[in-house]
Write a protein that holds these residues in place. Structure first.
Motif, PDB file in Angstrom:
ATOM      1  N   ALA A   2       0.835  -1.203   0.000  1.00 28.47           N
ATOM      2  CA  ALA A   2       0.000   0.000   0.000  1.00 28.47           C
ATOM      3  C   ALA A   2       0.872   1.257   0.000  1.00 28.47           C
ATOM      4  CB  ALA A   2      -0.935  -0.001   1.197  1.00 28.47           C
ATOM      5  N   LEU A   3       1.985   1.200   0.737  1.00 30.45           N
ATOM      6  CA  LEU A   3       2.898   2.347   0.761  1.00 30.45           C
ATOM      7  C   LEU A   3       3.496   2.583  -0.619  1.00 30.45           C
ATOM      8  CD1 LEU A   3       4.356   4.505   2.417  1.00 30.45           C
ATOM      9  CD2 LEU A   3       6.128   2.814   2.879  1.00 30.45           C
ATOM     10  N   PHE A   4       3.853   1.518  -1.311  1.00 24.11           N
ATOM     11  CA  PHE A   4       4.395   1.631  -2.663  1.00 24.11           C
ATOM     12  C   PHE A   4       3.401   2.314  -3.592  1.00 24.11           C
ATOM     13  CE2 PHE A   4       4.488  -0.316  -6.920  1.00 24.11           C
ATOM     14  CZ  PHE A   4       5.698   0.193  -7.360  1.00 24.11           C
ATOM     15  N   LEU A   5       2.155   1.849  -3.567  1.00 23.89           N
ATOM     16  CA  LEU A   5       1.138   2.431  -4.443  1.00 23.89           C
ATOM     17  C   LEU A   5       0.838   3.879  -4.085  1.00 23.89           C
ATOM     18  CD1 LEU A   5      -1.294  -0.591  -4.732  1.00 23.89           C
ATOM     19  CD2 LEU A   5       0.332   0.248  -6.434  1.00 23.89           C
ATOM     20  N   PHE A   6       0.809   4.185  -2.794  1.00 27.98           N
ATOM     21  CA  PHE A   6       0.569   5.563  -2.367  1.00 27.98           C
ATOM     22  C   PHE A   6       1.687   6.486  -2.838  1.00 27.98           C
ATOM     23  CE2 PHE A   6       1.242   8.917   0.827  1.00 27.98           C
ATOM     24  CZ  PHE A   6       0.072   9.630   0.621  1.00 27.98           C
ATOM     25  N   LEU A   7       2.927   6.077  -2.643  1.00 28.60           N
ATOM     26  CA  LEU A   7       4.048   6.911  -3.070  1.00 28.60           C
ATOM     27  C   LEU A   7       4.101   7.047  -4.588  1.00 28.60           C
ATOM     28  CD1 LEU A   7       6.869   5.808  -0.635  1.00 28.60           C
ATOM     29  CD2 LEU A   7       5.634   7.967  -0.660  1.00 28.60           C
ATOM     30  N   LEU A   8       3.728   6.004  -5.291  1.00 31.44           N
ATOM     31  CA  LEU A   8       3.680   6.078  -6.744  1.00 31.44           C
ATOM     32  C   LEU A   8       2.605   7.063  -7.200  1.00 31.44           C
ATOM     33  CD1 LEU A   8       5.122   4.842  -9.156  1.00 31.44           C
ATOM     34  CD2 LEU A   8       3.320   3.147  -9.259  1.00 31.44           C
ATOM     35  N   LEU A   9       1.466   7.034  -6.546  1.00 30.38           N
ATOM     36  CA  LEU A   9       0.393   7.974  -6.850  1.00 30.38           C
ATOM     37  C   LEU A   9       0.821   9.405  -6.566  1.00 30.38           C
ATOM     38  CD1 LEU A   9      -2.592   8.301  -7.687  1.00 30.38           C
ATOM     39  CD2 LEU A   9      -3.149   8.154  -5.261  1.00 30.38           C
ATOM     40  N   VAL A  10       1.490   9.631  -5.452  1.00 28.64           N
ATOM     41  CA  VAL A  10       1.986  10.968  -5.110  1.00 28.64           C
ATOM     42  C   VAL A  10       2.977  11.442  -6.158  1.00 28.64           C
ATOM     43  CG1 VAL A  10       3.402  12.229  -3.444  1.00 28.64           C
ATOM     44  CG2 VAL A  10       1.554  10.773  -2.646  1.00 28.64           C
ATOM     45  N   ALA A  11       3.863  10.566  -6.600  1.00 32.44           N
ATOM     46  CA  ALA A  11       4.855  10.938  -7.608  1.00 32.44           C
ATOM     47  C   ALA A  11       4.185  11.336  -8.920  1.00 32.44           C
ATOM     48  CB  ALA A  11       5.825   9.785  -7.834  1.00 32.44           C
ATOM     49  N   VAL A  12       3.172  10.585  -9.319  1.00 36.46           N
ATOM     50  CA  VAL A  12       2.472  10.899 -10.571  1.00 36.46           C
ATOM     51  C   VAL A  12       1.733  12.230 -10.452  1.00 36.46           C
ATOM     52  CG1 VAL A  12       0.580  10.168 -12.070  1.00 36.46           C
ATOM     53  CG2 VAL A  12       2.283   8.516 -11.319  1.00 36.46           C
ATOM     54  N   ILE A  13       1.063  12.453  -9.348  1.00 36.55           N
ATOM     55  CA  ILE A  13       0.335  13.708  -9.153  1.00 36.55           C
ATOM     56  C   ILE A  13       1.290  14.898  -9.135  1.00 36.55           C
ATOM     57  CG2 ILE A  13      -1.037  15.014  -7.484  1.00 36.55           C
ATOM     58  CD1 ILE A  13      -2.428  12.373  -6.778  1.00 36.55           C
ATOM     59  N   LEU A  14       2.396  14.761  -8.419  1.00 32.98           N
ATOM     60  CA  LEU A  14       3.378  15.852  -8.396  1.00 32.98           C
ATOM     61  C   LEU A  14       3.952  16.099  -9.786  1.00 32.98           C
ATOM     62  CD1 LEU A  14       5.348  15.193  -5.100  1.00 32.98           C
ATOM     63  CD2 LEU A  14       3.825  17.100  -5.586  1.00 32.98           C
ATOM     64  N   GLY A  15       4.166  15.047 -10.532  1.00 35.28           N
ATOM     65  CA  GLY A  15       4.674  15.197 -11.895  1.00 35.28           C
ATOM     66  C   GLY A  15       3.697  15.934 -12.784  1.00 35.28           C
ATOM     67  N   PHE A  16       2.411  15.579 -12.711  1.00 38.60           N
ATOM     68  CA  PHE A  16       1.398  16.275 -13.513  1.00 38.60           C
ATOM     69  C   PHE A  16       1.295  17.745 -13.134  1.00 38.60           C
ATOM     70  CE2 PHE A  16      -1.020  12.169 -14.471  1.00 38.60           C
ATOM     71  CZ  PHE A  16      -0.476  12.094 -15.737  1.00 38.60           C
ATOM     72  N   ILE A  17       1.288  18.021 -11.852  1.00 38.89           N
ATOM     73  CA  ILE A  17       1.205  19.424 -11.416  1.00 38.89           C
ATOM     74  C   ILE A  17       2.442  20.181 -11.879  1.00 38.89           C
ATOM     75  CG2 ILE A  17       1.166  20.946  -9.415  1.00 38.89           C
ATOM     76  CD1 ILE A  17      -0.517  18.828  -7.989  1.00 38.89           C
ATOM     77  N   GLY A  18       3.596  19.546 -11.779  1.00 38.22           N
ATOM     78  CA  GLY A  18       4.833  20.200 -12.195  1.00 38.22           C
ATOM     79  C   GLY A  18       4.869  20.498 -13.683  1.00 38.22           C
ATOM     80  N   VAL A  19       4.276  19.631 -14.484  1.00 38.70           N
ATOM     81  CA  VAL A  19       4.261  19.841 -15.927  1.00 38.70           C
ATOM     82  C   VAL A  19       3.208  20.880 -16.315  1.00 38.70           C
ATOM     83  CG1 VAL A  19       3.675  18.731 -18.119  1.00 38.70           C
ATOM     84  CG2 VAL A  19       5.195  17.580 -16.527  1.00 38.70           C
ATOM     85  N   LEU A  20       2.037  20.808 -15.708  1.00 40.89           N
ATOM     86  CA  LEU A  20       0.927  21.654 -16.117  1.00 40.89           C
ATOM     87  C   LEU A  20       0.977  23.065 -15.544  1.00 40.89           C
ATOM     88  CD1 LEU A  20      -1.965  19.053 -15.880  1.00 40.89           C
ATOM     89  CD2 LEU A  20      -0.730  19.798 -17.911  1.00 40.89           C
ATOM     90  N   ALA A  21       1.456  23.215 -14.333  1.00 38.04           N
ATOM     91  CA  ALA A  21       1.462  24.537 -13.695  1.00 38.04           C
ATOM     92  C   ALA A  21       2.729  25.294 -14.093  1.00 38.04           C
ATOM     93  CB  ALA A  21       1.399  24.391 -12.184  1.00 38.04           C
ATOM     94  N   GLU A  22       2.541  26.506 -14.460  1.00 35.49           N
ATOM     95  CA  GLU A  22       3.671  27.323 -14.863  1.00 35.49           C
ATOM     96  C   GLU A  22       4.461  27.761 -13.630  1.00 35.49           C
ATOM     97  OE1 GLU A  22       3.876  31.180 -17.461  1.00 35.49           O
ATOM     98  OE2 GLU A  22       2.282  29.840 -18.172  1.00 35.49           O
ATOM     99  N   GLY A  23       5.758  27.597 -13.662  1.00 40.00           N
ATOM    100  CA  GLY A  23       6.615  28.013 -12.562  1.00 40.00           C
ATOM    101  C   GLY A  23       6.743  26.987 -11.450  1.00 40.00           C
TER     102      GLY A  23
END
Length: 55
Positions: A2-23
């Motif tokens: 469960a920890l693996f899946l949670f951290l993977l989900l966090v990484a994907v969400i942070l990646g999307f926000i980092g790509v989509l949000a300017e700055g």
């Protein structure tokens, strides 16, 4: 697991926000680091679990 899946989900969400949000490109890098740490953590757990004898 469960920890693996949670951290993977966090990484994907942070990646999307980092790509989509300017700055906020640093969030993409943090997401990548979290994903790498997550894979290393799971790899170490799998590696260690193989050495224990079955009771």
């Amino acid at each position: 697991m469960a920890l693996f899946l949670f951290l993977l989900l966090v990484a994907v969400i942070l990646g999307f926000i980092g790509v989509l949000a300017e700055g906020l490109l640093y969030l993409l890098f943090i997401g990548i680091l979290v994903a790498i740490a997550d894979v290393l953590y799971v790899g170490m757990r799998i590696r260690r679990s193989g050495r224990r004898p079955v009771r």
